[in-house]
Enzyme design. Structure first.
Site, PDB file in Angstrom:
ATOM      1  N   GLY A  35      -5.360  -6.714   1.185  1.00 15.56           N
ATOM      2  CA  GLY A  35      -5.510  -5.977   2.436  1.00 15.56           C
ATOM      3  C   GLY A  35      -4.688  -4.696   2.438  1.00 15.56           C
ATOM      4  CD  GLU A  36      -0.015  -4.138   2.923  1.00  9.11           C
ATOM      5  OE1 GLU A  36       0.337  -3.113   2.275  1.00  9.11           O
ATOM      6  OE2 GLU A  36       0.692  -5.151   3.016  1.00  9.11           O
ATOM      7  N   GLY A  37      -5.434  -1.790   2.618  1.00 10.93           N
ATOM      8  CA  GLY A  37      -6.038  -0.629   1.977  1.00 10.93           C
ATOM      9  C   GLY A  37      -5.707  -0.543   0.503  1.00 10.93           C
ATOM     10  CB  VAL A  72      -0.985  -0.005   1.186  1.00  8.74           C
ATOM     11  CG1 VAL A  72      -0.335   0.450   2.487  1.00  8.74           C
ATOM     12  CG2 VAL A  72      -2.191   0.863   0.873  1.00  8.74           C
TER      13      VAL A  72
END
Length: 344
Positions: free
Chosen positions: A307-309, A91
């Site tokens: 994930g992570e944004g 990210v």
């Protein structure tokens, strides 16, 4: 309990009129037009500004990892959390490319970590297979962390905030919360996470089932559900979504874990979903169902599950291009062409 804002309906209407005046077929940018109108309502103006943006990453460990529900060990959470501060995660690379800041929060990592904002509730949750993941008060405290983080970011001028997370085992806790809130069997809401064999997936499902049977979380009490089978990252993201509605920030739902937190937020604080924007439909189970309950349409369907944004970063990139049309295109009046009419 939480005092939230209302969308500016006049701004929404003005943004719709602006879209309809642009020299292109009506509604031809689909859901992106709806999202732009939504942001207009959040910001209270048709002159949308999302240049100052960030991804808020809630990082926490989950005690249930010791039950063999993940491919990697708990120590990975701390390593990746520190890498957020170094700009060395997926990210972070994406955020640099689109001019977004990365704001990592330690809300419950199992060891002390360097370089991130410390809002630690405790050193990870308990193993929900044998005891409640956290206390009721800790769940409330974690939700408040999320609210406070969004307040601080809003005061710094951030207009749009992507929700991210890091925590080995958090698809297990998210599936447990989803199973309770959706009243669905664990096997219907549980996926392979970061990568599990079929045998490990069966173990994950069994752990979720037994945890729910042991604690009997009350689906009508979100703090009860989170405290028994949730995680600090889910709780803090729940608060972040509520904070968006309290302080007028557009909150981007990322993937499965983020969508579960969004559902928790909406059940705690009805109508806060007005301030949420869906980004993508995660590869993980039941994300699409949750978005439907929230009344959100995600424009990206790419089987992402990082994930992570990261899904939110892709969304911001797509939204930037849609706003180029919104802000820069000629109108029908500019080119002396009769405008399109709505079909009946």
């Amino acid at each position: 309990m939480y005092k939230i804002r209302k969308l500016d309906e006049q701004a929404v209407e003005n943004a719709e009129k602006k879209w309809n005046s642009i020299a292109k077929p009506l509604h031809s940018l689909g859901v992106f037009e709806d999202i732009v109108k939504n942001i207009a309502g959040i910001q209270g103006t048709q002159n949308i500004d999302i240049k100052k943006r960030c991804v808020l990453v809630m990082c926490a460990d989950n005690g249930v990892v010791c039950e063999g529900v993940t491919q990697t060990g708990q120590e990975v959470t701390a390593v990746v959390t520190e890498n957020f501060a170094k700009g060395a995660t997926s990210v972070c690379a994406m955020a640099r490319n689109i001019g977004a800041d990365v704001v990592p929060i330690d809300v419950g990592v199992a060891r002390d970590v360097d370089g991130v904002i410390n809002k630690k509730i405790s050193y990870g949750t308990k193993n929900m297979l044998h005891e409640k993941a956290m206390t009721y008060d800790q769940a409330k405290e974690a939700v408040q962390v999320g609210i406070d983080c969004v307040k601080e970011l809003s005061e710094k001028g951030y207009k749009i905030i992507v929700t991210g997370e890091m925590g080995i085992g958090n698809t297990t806790t998210s599936s447990a919360v989803a199973s309770v809130l959706l009243d669905r069997k664990a096997e219907d809401v549980t996926g392979r996470g970061a990568g599990l064999t079929s045998g490990a997936l069966e173990r994950k499902i069994e752990v979720i089932k037994k945890s729910i049977e042991l604690h009997k979380p009350d689906k009508n009490d979100i703090f009860d559900v989170i405290s028994k089978v949730g995680g600090y990252d889910i709780a803090a993201l729940t608060g972040a979504f509520i904070g968006g509605a309290m302080y007028g920030a557009a909150m981007v739902i990322d993937g499965f874990i983020s969508s579960v937190a969004a559902l928790c937020a909406e059940k705690l604080c009805p109508k806060c979903s007005d301030f949420m924007i869906a980004s993508h439909v995660s590869k993980e189970s039941c994300t699409a169902d949750i978005l439907k309950i929230l009344g959100k349409k995600a424009p990206i369907n790419a089987d992402m599950c990082l994930g992570e944004g990261t899904g939110g970063m892709v969304m911001l990139t797509a939204l930037d291009t849609a706003l180029c049309v919104y802000n820069e295109m000629s109108t029908f009046d500019d080119i002396n062409v009769e405008s399109y009419k709505e079909l009946k």
